[in-house]
Design an enzyme around this catalytic site. Structure first.
Site, short mmCIF file in Angstrom:
data_model
loop_
_atom_site.label_atom_id
_atom_site.label_comp_id
_atom_site.label_asym_id
_atom_site.label_seq_id
_atom_site.Cartn_x
_atom_site.Cartn_y
_atom_site.Cartn_z
N ILE A 151 0.84 -1.21 0.00
CA ILE A 151 0.00 0.00 0.00
C ILE A 151 0.87 1.26 0.00
CG2 ILE A 151 -1.81 1.26 1.25
CD1 ILE A 151 -2.73 -1.50 2.35
N THR A 229 -4.49 4.93 7.80
CA THR A 229 -5.34 3.85 7.28
C THR A 229 -4.70 2.51 7.64
OG1 THR A 229 -4.18 3.93 5.17
CG2 THR A 229 -6.26 5.15 5.29
N ARG A 231 -3.48 0.86 11.26
CA ARG A 231 -4.22 0.31 12.39
C ARG A 231 -4.23 1.36 13.50
NH1 ARG A 231 -6.16 -2.76 9.43
NH2 ARG A 231 -6.10 -5.03 9.43
N ASP A 255 -8.90 6.42 9.60
CA ASP A 255 -9.84 5.39 9.18
C ASP A 255 -9.85 4.26 10.19
OD1 ASP A 255 -11.62 4.06 7.39
OD2 ASP A 255 -9.96 2.74 6.81
N GLU A 260 -11.82 1.03 17.98
CA GLU A 260 -12.74 1.36 16.88
C GLU A 260 -14.00 0.50 16.89
OE1 GLU A 260 -10.21 0.82 13.49
OE2 GLU A 260 -10.82 -1.24 13.18
N HIS A 302 -13.17 2.36 9.45
CA HIS A 302 -12.36 1.29 8.85
C HIS A 302 -12.92 0.93 7.47
CE1 HIS A 302 -9.43 -2.09 10.04
NE2 HIS A 302 -9.47 -1.98 8.73
N ALA A 304 -11.35 1.92 4.37
CA ALA A 304 -10.44 2.12 3.24
C ALA A 304 -10.52 1.01 2.20
CB ALA A 304 -9.02 2.27 3.75
N PHE A 305 -10.80 -0.20 2.64
CA PHE A 305 -10.80 -1.36 1.72
C PHE A 305 -12.09 -1.43 0.89
CE2 PHE A 305 -14.19 -3.96 3.32
CZ PHE A 305 -14.47 -3.29 4.50
P1 NAI Z 1 2.97 -4.85 3.60
O1 NAI Z 1 3.31 -6.00 4.47
O2 NAI Z 1 3.04 -5.02 2.12
O3 NAI Z 1 3.88 -3.59 4.01
C1 NAI Z 1 4.14 -3.22 5.32
C2 NAI Z 1 5.45 -2.46 5.33
O4 NAI Z 1 5.66 -1.99 6.67
C3 NAI Z 1 6.67 -3.33 4.96
O5 NAI Z 1 7.45 -2.69 3.99
C4 NAI Z 1 7.42 -3.47 6.28
O6 NAI Z 1 8.83 -3.57 6.11
C5 NAI Z 1 7.04 -2.17 6.98
N1 NAI Z 1 7.24 -2.23 8.42
C6 NAI Z 1 7.06 -3.28 9.27
N2 NAI Z 1 7.39 -2.92 10.54
C7 NAI Z 1 7.78 -1.63 10.48
C8 NAI Z 1 8.25 -0.70 11.46
N3 NAI Z 1 8.36 -1.04 12.74
N4 NAI Z 1 8.57 0.54 11.05
C9 NAI Z 1 8.47 0.90 9.72
N5 NAI Z 1 8.04 0.05 8.75
C10 NAI Z 1 7.69 -1.19 9.13
O7 NAI Z 1 1.50 -4.39 4.06
P2 NAI Z 1 0.43 -3.56 3.21
O8 NAI Z 1 -0.36 -4.48 2.37
O9 NAI Z 1 1.11 -2.40 2.58
O10 NAI Z 1 -0.55 -3.06 4.40
C11 NAI Z 1 -0.09 -2.16 5.40
C12 NAI Z 1 -1.10 -2.14 6.53
O11 NAI Z 1 -2.29 -1.50 6.07
C13 NAI Z 1 -1.59 -3.53 6.97
O12 NAI Z 1 -0.72 -4.08 7.95
C14 NAI Z 1 -2.96 -3.26 7.54
O13 NAI Z 1 -2.84 -3.05 8.95
C15 NAI Z 1 -3.37 -1.94 6.89
N6 NAI Z 1 -4.57 -2.10 6.07
C16 NAI Z 1 -5.66 -1.31 6.34
C17 NAI Z 1 -6.82 -1.40 5.61
C18 NAI Z 1 -8.00 -0.53 5.90
O14 NAI Z 1 -9.10 -0.84 5.42
N7 NAI Z 1 -7.85 0.54 6.63
C19 NAI Z 1 -6.93 -2.39 4.51
C20 NAI Z 1 -5.72 -3.14 4.27
C21 NAI Z 1 -4.59 -3.01 5.04
#
Ligand code: NAI
Length: 554
Positions: A151, A229, A231, A255, A260, A302, A304-305
């Site tokens: 994302i 967006t 957590r 979001d 929540e 919540h 965004a998806f």
């Molecule tokens: P992803 O796993 O592809 O990317 C997460 C990134 O965060 C990775 O590059 C990782 O190295 C980095 N990361 C991990 N720990 C870290 C730290 N301590 N400091 C800095 N960077 C760190 O995940 P993706 O698909 O990009 O999703 C990200 C988050 O978005 C998900 O974990 C989920 O919580 C949230 N999300 C929210 C949605 C919503 O509807 N609001 C829908 C989908 C996801």
């Protein structure tokens, strides 16, 4: 053929899932409700849940035929993975379904805030130029992205599309992607101080809990905007509200929020019927209520998806996951990831009556001086400001450490600190010198001898302990009692004594015996360690001022 139960299913889910499952021979049923001990089906072999369902150990135990939990989401922090593993239940997720969907929503929120869309749409008395609706351009601004995964990368591309200067922070930077997408990585402090808009795209876990704590929120540029967006737990909501209310930040669009689930009417009424609620949840409820009243804040549920296309991809991948599981192909299996260790905070008790006089107290129980009593609040306040949540706090048999800790806990007052008395962290036994004035002893035995017994490694006080003996009791207590907590991701505070802490620091920092004499643990300092999850030894340490003044001679 398996018995599948889909929880949290909407009419759109039902239509899409039925369509995707119709060629299979599985038996499936839908539950509109989230899963609970009442709704969990004991015949279910496969369940599928959305993030609104929390799957607990008790629920997993109540479904003895269960083999698979298919999360209809990327995140899986709502499933007890350990319990699933204990019951031999596989957990799968949908790793990607809406990178662009979520990133687009982050921009929806950002544009709505920067162009004051809420106020614009609320205008009834139309005039041509309304100064209170004046917004700001994105063009030329600095966009800070935290988390450069699926994302985050989409958000970066979109930021570039708006001609913003994009910087990013990731714990595991991907330089190839930085080159390809033409952005620069910065360290977190740099990003916070430079970005006009900050968007969070990293997972939530004990290591990222309150990554935007009070100190970091305050270090952001005046007028900056936070978009979350990711957590809710990534941001210290209480601190965010205060920093917004003080006018330091320009706005926030959230979001996702701590607590929540309280946005859900059913959850709210269920709590009211129960007649009691955990203190933390009540606090979140007040926070959400305050946020909703703030003009420069957008709270969304919540969402965004939530596009037809993204939900279609979620449901198709979920069915693929289920069918694949039966063919022993489980590409989206979720494993409990190693948790980032918690922080270890070392602190000396505040001034005792004998510290004030320069007398060795050792294991004698001495009260805190008036200054020592007052200083506790200063140290507590400092810990609060640092946003260091403490899960477990150790003190020793000596009352002065327990008294220091209780003063600190009164200030932090979040009701979550578990306190433990650990005699292995007791002060060094000063033997015959207990109760004697240090500086008179120094005069009597001479500086060299004084320094040797006081600071040397294996030199005992007459009938007392050597530092080596202190080390021999402190280190096993750390290895067996403290390190396991750190490995679980818990933050641990140890309030102890100059020598027991020196012994521990010697171990953590791997200091040779003959250099231990140079090691100081000052009364007005605290040390915040990040330890290696394998060895328990120091990875990094920050030495911070407690905010108290040292008056007594030590
Ligand atoms: P992803 O796993 O592809 O990317 C997460 C990134 O965060 C990775 O590059 C990782 O190295 C980095 N990361 C991990 N720990 C870290 C730290 N301590 N400091 C800095 N960077 C760190 O995940 P993706 O698909 O990009 O999703 C990200 C988050 O978005 C998900 O974990 C989920 O919580 C949230 N999300 C929210 C949605 C919503 O509807 N609001 C829908 C989908 C996801």
């Amino acid at each position: 053929m398996a018995h599948l139960v889909f929880y949290d299913s909407t009419e759109l889910d039902k239509a899409q899932l039925t369509n995707a499952l119709k060629e299979t021979d599985h038996y499936w049923e839908y539950q509109d409700d989230k899963i609970s001990l009442e709704t969990c089906n004991p015949n279910a072999e496969i369940i599928s849940v959305f993030t609104t369902s929390t799957v607990t150990r008790e629920m997993i135990s109540a479904m003895p035929k269960l083999t698979l939990i298919a999360c209809r989401s990327t995140g899986f922090n709502h499933v007890d993975l350990e319990a699933a593993a204990d019951h031999n239940v596989t957990v799968v997720n949908v790793p990607t379904y809406g990178d662009a969907t979520v990133a687009e929503y982050a921009f929806t929120l950002l544009l709505a805030l920067t162009r004051k869309l809420q106020e614009v749409l609320a205008v009834e008395n139309e005039r041509l130029v309304m100064p209170e609706l004046t917004g700001q351009d994105l063009l030329g601004k600095t966009f800070g992205v935290i988390g450069t995964g699926h994302i985050g990368q989409r958000a970066i591309k979109m930021g570039k599309g708006f001609s913003m200067n994009v910087i990013a922070y990731d714990k595991y930077p991907n330089e190839a992607i930085a080159k390809e997408l033409d952005f620069k990585y910065a360290d977190l402090d740099e990003l916070l101080s430079q970005a006009d808009y900050i968007s969070l795209h990293l997972p939530y876990n004990p290591g990222t809990h309150h990554i935007l704590n009070r100190e970091r929120l305050l270090s952001m540029k005046k007028g900056a905007i936070v978009i979350n967006t990711g957590r809710g737990g990534l941001v210290d909501t209480r601190a965010l509200i205060e920093v917004l209310d003080d006018g330091h930040l320009g706005g926030a669009a959230l979001d996702v929020l701590e607590g929540e689930n309280l946005l859900d009417y059913e959850e709210e009424t269920a709590l009211l019927r129960k007649g009691e609620a955990p203190e933390e949840l009540l606090r979140h409820s007040v926070e959400i209520s305050a946020l909703k009243k703030m003009p420069n804040v957008i709270v969304s549920p919540h969402n965004a998806f939530n596009t037809v296309e993204a939900i279609g991809r979620i449901n198709q991948t979920t069915v693929d996951n289920i069918v694949g599981f039966y063919n022993h192909e489980i590409p989206n299996k979720v494993e409990a990831k190693p948790v980032e260790p918690g922080k270890l905070i070392l602190l000396r008790h505040t001034e005792s009556e004998w510290n004030a006089k320069g007398v060795w107290s050792g294991v004698t129980d001495i009260n805190l001086s008036e200054k020592g009593k007052n200083d506790r609040a200063i140290v507590g306040q400092k810990l609060k400001e640092l946003g260091l949540t403490i899960d477990v706090a150790f003190h020793t048999d000596q009352k002065r450490t327990a008294d220091t800790l209780s003063g600190i806990c009164q200030v932090i007052d979040d009701g979550r600190i578990r306190t433990v008395c650990e005699s292995s962290f007791n002060e060094r036994n000063y033997g015959e010198y207990t109760g004697m004035d240090k500086w008179k002893v120094k005069e009597e035995i001479g500086e060299e001898m004084f320094n040797q017994i006081r600071r040397g490694w294996d030199v005992p006080f007459p009938n007392g302990e050597t530092l080596k003996e202190v080390y021999e009791r402190v280190v096993p207590a750390y290895q067996n009692g403290v390190f396991p907590l750190l490995k679980e991701g818990k933050n641990v505070l140890i309030v102890a004594h100059g020598n027991s802490l020196r012994a521990l620091i010697k171990y953590l920092d791997s200091i040779p015996d003959d250099e231990v004499g140079n090691l100081e643990m000052l009364m007005n300092q605290m040390m915040v360690y990040q330890v290696n999850p394998q060895t328990g030894l120091k990875e990094s340490v920050e030495i911070l001022d407690t905010g108290t003044k040292v008056e007594a001679k030590f």
